[in-house]
Scaffold this active site. Structure first.
Site, short mmCIF file in Angstrom:
data_model
loop_
_atom_site.label_atom_id
_atom_site.label_comp_id
_atom_site.label_asym_id
_atom_site.label_seq_id
_atom_site.Cartn_x
_atom_site.Cartn_y
_atom_site.Cartn_z
CD GLU A 1 -3.29 0.26 2.07
OE1 GLU A 1 -4.27 -0.45 1.77
OE2 GLU A 1 -3.12 0.70 3.21
CG HIS B 1 6.85 -29.86 -0.56
ND1 HIS B 1 7.33 -31.12 -0.83
CD2 HIS B 1 7.58 -29.38 0.47
CE1 HIS B 1 8.30 -31.40 0.02
NE2 HIS B 1 8.49 -30.37 0.81
CE LYS C 1 -12.29 1.80 0.84
NZ LYS C 1 -11.70 2.78 1.74
#
Ligand code: PA5
Length: 448
Positions: free
Chosen positions: A289, A310, A424
């Protein structure tokens, strides 16, 4: 007091000679911008001196309120998202028992989290398990208006009030929010909740050493004093008065930036202990961020080893050479477990009998480091003597301090997050939030 150790030798080998030392002056200039509060985003530097500024009165109050709530309840649901969630979750996961939920000898309430997603199944499952429990709620939101925690809090508050009555519920709810503004502050005032303040000048992802992180951490029975002590130690050794060669924040920010300039666009945070899984998530938020903007920034990612050897191990060993690793290694395990001898030795593991499991983990770690460096992956190594509050406090502050220095070196403002608003806006338009009518028409035309 011992310091955590940063070793960049196996990353320097990937860079032209002298390039690293040439970056010392620019990096120190960036550190100066930070300390003198003259760089971009300087309104958000309240976290910089938090470890040395926080006083006994403040920590005593946090611990006292946490103890009061601890005496009342068996479970606490901490509601928050992003910076209002990840720091507390990271520290609690790192320091509490790995199977806390099943531990019968627990002295502190079980800490659960909500408001960090919008999943109906998640919250329904949570309501199901806390329905017959004595529980309290800690709601954390700086803005007081973030959709995910606000919705979860509305639902949980409604549940708690129906279960024990509004008055009793009010005594079991603690709100951590802005000092004056926001819907949560208003609600807390009206309902008489106990509140803690998130300082104006501390952004979410830098707020773990404010009540945002400290209160849930104290609730979980972790020593916030030792955590702060560790951060204070790191604050001292990353100051402007420290030579760059001895300042781990300067070293870390320079090396990752140089690697980035040489095509290493991805930084992988590696742990060999699943207790650090959420520390990786916290770190990803801090760096992602802060740095990912204006088309720039290292992409922060993480793996849990040896588990992910793995799965992702193949790619890291032989895939595109665009990454480097930052390994957080713990010198000494807190617990001891010895591999037993087996008469039949069908699994052919008797050569390991008598060794600790940690020794095997360490050899896997060293073997992996050598293999990945050989395969062309630069390695930054951070060693912490053991997993406790003091060293975790150091680590947290080190990453916080190096982040904006690194961001300034990349040339961005590390303290804003304009990109978070895009989803948003679309979500509000799709949900028909008042004020988003025009956007709603536009977006609906495009998709339906
Ligand atoms: O770092 C940040 O600023 C964000 O991740 C915020 O912490 C997150 O969006 C939550 O915001 P708030 O505390 O206002 O609910």
């Amino acid at each position: 007091m011992e310091s955590i150790k940063l070793n960049i030798t196996r990353a320097l080998n990937f860079l032209p000679e002298d390039e690293y030392s040439k970056q010392m002056v620019p990096a120190m200039e960036k550190l100066k911008l930070l300390h003198e509060k003259t760089g971009a985003g300087s309104d958000f530097l309240g976290w910089l001196n938090l470890p040395s500024a926080i006083n006994d009165k403040q920590t005593r109050e946090i611990i006292a309120v946490a103890n009061e709530l601890r005496n009342e309840v068996d479970v606490v649901v901490v509601v928050g998202i992003g910076g209002s969630y990840l720091g507390a979750k990271a520290v609690i996961e790192a320091l509490n028992h790995s199977f806390d939920q099943l531990l019968t000898t627990r002295k502190a309430p079980l800490i659960m989290f909500a408001g960090q997603n919008l999943s109906q199944d998640y919250l329904s499952d949570l309501l199901e398990v806390i329905d017959d429990k004595n529980y309290g709620i800690v709601v954390i939101s700086k803005s007081g208006t973030t959709t995910e925690p606000a919705l979860a809090f509305r639902i949980l508050k409604n549940h708690l009030e129906s279960k024990i009555g509004k008055k009793q519920a009010g005594k079991r709810i603690v709100a951590i929010t802005d000092e004056k503004k926001g819907a949560l502050k208003q609600l807390a005032n009206e309902e008489g909740y106990k509140t803690f303040v998130i300082p104006d000048d501390v952004g979410g992802r830098f707020s773990v050493l404010t009540p945002v992180g400290l209160f849930p951490i104290a609730l979980a029975g972790v020593s916030i004093n030792n955590l702060i002590e560790g951060a204070r130690f790191m604050e001292k050794i990353t100051g402007l008065d420290i030579t760059p060669e001895k300042n781990p924040a300067i070293q870390y920010s320079i090396i990752r930036n140089l690697l980035y300039r040489h095509g290493r666009k991805i930084e992988i945070f590696v742990n060999y202990n699943p207790k650090l899984r959420f520390l990786a998530k916290w770190w990803k938020q801090l760096y992602g961020e802060s740095e990912g903007k204006e088309g720039k920034g290292i992409y922060p990612s993480s793996v849990d080893f040896t588990t992910d050897l793995h799965s992702m191990g193949q790619y890291i060993q032989e895939g595109e050479r665009t990454m480097f690793e930052t390994v957080v290694s713990i010198t000494k395990s807190n617990k001891q477990l010895t591999i037993p001898h087996d008469k039949t030795n069908l699994d052919k593991l008797n050569y390991l009998a008598g060794k600790s499991l940690d020794e095997v983990n360490k050899m896997a770690e060293i073997g992996t480091m050598l293999a990945h460096v050989d395969g062309g992956v630069p390695n930054i190594h951070i060693e912490i003597p053991s997993l406790n509050e003091f060293y975790l406090g150091q680590l947290i502050y080190l990453f916080e301090k190096a982040c904006p220095v690194s961001g300034y070196l990349i040339g961005i403002n590390p303290f804003n997050q304009p990109g978070v608003e895009a989803y948003k806006k679309n979500m509000f338009a799709l949900l028909g939030k008042p004020g988003f009518e025009e956007e709603s028409v536009r977006i609906r035309k495009n998709i339906f």
